[in-house]
Design a protein around this motif. Sequence first.
Motif, mmCIF file in Angstrom:
data_model
loop_
_atom_site.group_PDB
_atom_site.id
_atom_site.type_symbol
_atom_site.label_atom_id
_atom_site.label_comp_id
_atom_site.label_asym_id
_atom_site.label_seq_id
_atom_site.Cartn_x
_atom_site.Cartn_y
_atom_site.Cartn_z
ATOM 1 N N ALA A 46 0.834 -1.203 0.000
ATOM 2 C CA ALA A 46 0.000 0.000 0.000
ATOM 3 C C ALA A 46 0.870 1.254 0.000
ATOM 4 C CB ALA A 46 -0.919 -0.003 1.219
ATOM 5 N N ILE A 65 -8.202 0.385 6.070
ATOM 6 C CA ILE A 65 -7.809 0.924 4.774
ATOM 7 C C ILE A 65 -8.398 0.084 3.653
ATOM 8 C CG2 ILE A 65 -5.838 1.230 3.212
ATOM 9 C CD1 ILE A 65 -4.245 2.209 5.546
ATOM 10 N N ALA A 117 -11.777 1.184 1.554
ATOM 11 C CA ALA A 117 -11.518 1.418 0.131
ATOM 12 C C ALA A 117 -12.389 0.510 -0.732
ATOM 13 C CB ALA A 117 -10.047 1.196 -0.191
ATOM 14 N N VAL A 142 -13.587 6.068 -4.351
ATOM 15 C CA VAL A 142 -12.490 5.434 -3.613
ATOM 16 C C VAL A 142 -11.407 6.457 -3.289
ATOM 17 C CG1 VAL A 142 -10.640 3.723 -3.738
ATOM 18 C CG2 VAL A 142 -12.923 3.148 -4.568
ATOM 19 N N ASP A 185 -12.534 8.533 -0.254
ATOM 20 C CA ASP A 185 -12.493 7.796 1.012
ATOM 21 C C ASP A 185 -11.053 7.500 1.428
ATOM 22 O OD1 ASP A 185 -15.232 7.848 0.958
ATOM 23 O OD2 ASP A 185 -15.468 5.800 0.223
ATOM 24 N N TYR A 186 -10.242 7.094 0.470
ATOM 25 C CA TYR A 186 -8.847 6.753 0.741
ATOM 26 C C TYR A 186 -8.087 7.990 1.211
ATOM 27 C CZ TYR A 186 -4.329 4.418 -0.137
ATOM 28 O OH TYR A 186 -3.079 3.856 -0.012
ATOM 29 N N ILE A 216 -6.247 8.303 4.937
ATOM 30 C CA ILE A 216 -4.791 8.478 5.042
ATOM 31 C C ILE A 216 -4.453 9.806 5.719
ATOM 32 C CG2 ILE A 216 -2.637 8.695 3.763
ATOM 33 C CD1 ILE A 216 -3.808 5.888 3.766
ATOM 34 N N LEU A 240 -4.227 -0.663 -5.714
ATOM 35 C CA LEU A 240 -4.529 -0.171 -4.367
ATOM 36 C C LEU A 240 -5.205 -1.236 -3.520
ATOM 37 C CD1 LEU A 240 -5.881 3.425 -5.068
ATOM 38 C CD2 LEU A 240 -3.708 2.810 -4.012
ATOM 39 N N LEU A 241 -6.112 -2.018 -4.113
ATOM 40 C CA LEU A 241 -6.890 -2.996 -3.354
ATOM 41 C C LEU A 241 -6.564 -4.430 -3.738
ATOM 42 C CD1 LEU A 241 -9.136 -3.236 -1.220
ATOM 43 C CD2 LEU A 241 -10.799 -3.235 -3.087
#
Length: 413
Positions: free
Chosen positions: A69, A178, A182, A263, A266-267, A271, A377-378
């Motif tokens: 990540a 996280i 996400a 996303v 929210d991400y 962070i 990312l996911l």
Amino acid sequence: MGPSEILSDVARNWPIYVSMPFVAAAIGYVTKVVAIEMMFRPIRFIGRKPWLGWQGVIPRRAAKMAGIACDTMTSQLITPAEVFGRLDPRRVAEEIKKPLVDTISDITREVAAATQPDLWEALPDRVKNMVVSRIQRQAPRLVEKVMQQLQQDIDSVFDLKEMVVTNLVRDKALLNRIFREAGHKEFRFIARCGAPFGFAIGLLQMVAWAVFREPLLLPGFGLVTGWATDWLALKMVFFPIEPRRFFGLFTWQGLFLRRRAEVARDYGNLIASEIITPRNVVEAVLKGPLSDRLFAMVQREVHQLVDDQAGLARPLVVVAVGGRRYQQMKQLVTEKALERMPETVAAAEEYAGDAMDIRNTLMTKMRQLSPAQFERLLRPAFEQDEWMLIAVGALLGFMVGELQIVVVEFLAH
């Protein structure tokens, strides 16, 4: 069995046949929910290590997950230079001026009392206050100068990746958040699509059972239902990366890729509020693996400040307290300054948070990622032990199929 026998059996045992697609739908749904939860729970290993027990895939591989990540974050989204480059050294000095003045006053008195108590106590209050005031006036310039040096060579004193990984490995619940936040809609989709996928397979199971009446069919179809629905749901979340037309009827793109804007928001929020915060950054600079370089930088500037304030009287001061004691005094000033720095710079947290603007920076950069970059990312959360999650779904489906046999035979007799 002939057609008439099949129809007769279906008419006689219709509750059994009707139940098959619904049981398969339940298998599809339950195996998805279990697979998702196995990714995150439990946070700590339960059972007897190394093999008898379970720990969530993400918590178990916390260091690797956090590293993946963070690699995306630091290589494509944000750099230490961006974090610090937006801070105005003069504004930082101004924001912390009041607590800095109080801190300098305390440090000056503590150091003087510790290194030369008799001499300090013998000085008139007017002289003591003059010494303290003189250093207080110079302290903001020191802060400004150190900040400028930090910005010029931030990589030598601040490791953003190490800070992020350390915080996420230490707080596995946050690491889970996280990935959960996400991909919360994707996880919900995976769970929900298990039922219709399973129902469709159950219809095939019903026909196969009517024709062949083979006991192994039920656990076999249960296994296929658990495996296929897990596999298909995971594929639909991430593939295809680019929109693709299927059968000339509809266009599909991986669900996660279609939600890029949401996303990113929210991400970025998570962070900025939980990981790359002014407080965490200060702690990483002061206590991280590169903190000795910051100490050397501050030490150099503090020693220079002390020498400047001694001015023409420095030879007399050295004679009065001794050369070694004078160096110890400067060292003690440095240590006290670094010790009090976290509480001092806390006064600038609000300004630093606004100036660094981590949230909007991440949102903007994430929207600029290519679909393939965004998928990373996911996707790593699923790639780790994905086969195991699918295997668990297949095993659960097989067990339910075995249970179906018992129920069918009981009802048939």
